[in-house]
Scaffold this active site. Structure first.
Site, short mmCIF file in Angstrom:
data_model
loop_
_atom_site.label_atom_id
_atom_site.label_comp_id
_atom_site.label_asym_id
_atom_site.label_seq_id
_atom_site.Cartn_x
_atom_site.Cartn_y
_atom_site.Cartn_z
N LYS A 1 0.84 -1.11 -0.05
CA LYS A 1 -0.06 -0.04 0.03
C LYS A 1 1.04 1.21 -0.18
O LYS A 1 0.67 2.15 -0.70
CB LYS A 1 -0.92 0.07 1.27
CG LYS A 1 -1.72 1.28 1.39
CD LYS A 1 -2.58 1.42 0.03
CE LYS A 1 -3.58 2.63 0.27
NZ LYS A 1 -4.38 2.67 1.22
N LYS B 1 -0.65 11.35 5.58
CA LYS B 1 -0.25 10.54 6.81
C LYS B 1 0.35 9.14 5.95
O LYS B 1 1.29 8.70 6.55
CB LYS B 1 -1.64 10.14 7.31
CG LYS B 1 -1.37 9.12 8.52
CD LYS B 1 -1.62 7.90 8.11
CE LYS B 1 -3.08 7.64 7.64
NZ LYS B 1 -3.65 6.19 7.33
#
Length: 296
Positions: free
Chosen positions: A176, A244
């Protein structure tokens, strides 16, 4: 054990992404149990057929499969191991599937702690945005035991079009991070191309159409390029969340001694946007920030 429509499924994290995923499960007839801090947030799911549980521990006692979709490492840890957390109620043989985007090191640590009580942990971060969550066409990259993934597939297929086993626990989060680094770099290139076209008096929409018929064609150019040209930053995936995610990728790389070239630039621009009050806009606003740099 195989999990299916006759198995109670727990879900925690009913935000923009998780809410769409939970509704997919309900539409397909799964016996869904939900838990959250705000009863009003649970109401639409209860109205659609879900059963509300008072705490994560209570949800875990009712369900041997629990899916998480939370904001960050701290939120996942609190739901798993905080007071009244899942770990208090999970029986041996249960499985937790975490679709949140967190660090690979946290995923490994959570997996080890759960394994000690006979619970399997799969890190299964997702991609595909809000539309993918609502339509059930997300992609997930899964780290953990292959046999556990096979057992969970009938449930994951309710909201995922593509499910890929990528290795041990933590590998899903690593892939990811690779995805986020790659798409951020692609958007930087698209934003630069738009800035260059504008600087020469060329209509960026025409430029984009030409590029979409050549080797520069990409999902980012097609989707996010149009957003940048139109100035449409209604959130699908917020800039603050992309910041983030890139910070996770940068820390993961630094811990392993790897050097990333494009991700630090994208993270710095996103940080400027968040500090400027634009963190709740879609992360494609990164392209707008590039345009501002060029016109400064």
């Amino acid at each position: 054990m195989n999990f299916g429509k006759d198995t109670p499924v727990g879900f925690i994290g009913l935000g923009v992404m998780g809410g769409g995923m939970a509704h997919c499960l309900l539409r397909q007839g799964f016996r869904l149990h939900v838990s959250g801090r705000r009863p009003e947030a649970l109401a639409p799911f209860v109205a659609a057929g879900a059963r509300a549980e008072a705490s994560p521990a209570g949800l875990a006692r009712a369900c041997k499969l629990v899916i998480l979709c939370l904001s960050d490492d701290a939120a996942v840890e609190a739901v798993l191991f905080g007071a009244g957390g899942l770990a208090e109620g999970l029986a041996a043989g249960s499985c937790v599937v975490d679709t949140s985007t967190i660090s690979a090191s946290s995923a490994r640590a959570f997996g080890q702690r759960l394994q000690a009580q006979g619970v399997t942990f799969l890190d299964a971060p997702i991609s595909g945005g809000q539309q993918g969550a609502e339509s059930g066409t997300l992609n997930t990259m899964v780290g953990g035991p292959a046999e556990a993934l096979e057992a969970c597939k009938p449930v994951l297929q309710a909201f995922c079009k593509t499910i890929t086993h990528v290795g041990a626990v933590g590998a899903g989060q690593t892939v990811k991070s690779c995805n986020q680094v790659a798409v951020a770099g692609a958007l930087l290139g698209v934003a630069d191309a738009i800035a260059l076209a504008k600087s020469q008096g060329v209509d960026p929409a025409v430029m984009r159409d030409v590029l979409l018929n050549g080797t520069a064609r990409s999902f980012v150019l097609e989707k996010h390029g149009q957003r940048v040209i139109a100035g449409d930053y209604k959130p699908g995936f917020r800039a603050s969340l992309m910041r983030k995610d890139l910070r996770i990728a940068l820390k993961t790389a630094a811990d392993a001694g790897a050097v990333l070239a494009g991700a630090p630039v994208a993270e710095a621009l996103l940080d400027e946007l968040v500090r400027d009050g634009r963190g709740e806009l879609d992360w494609a606003v990164l392209g707008q920030r590039v345009q501002e740099k060029r016109s400064a």
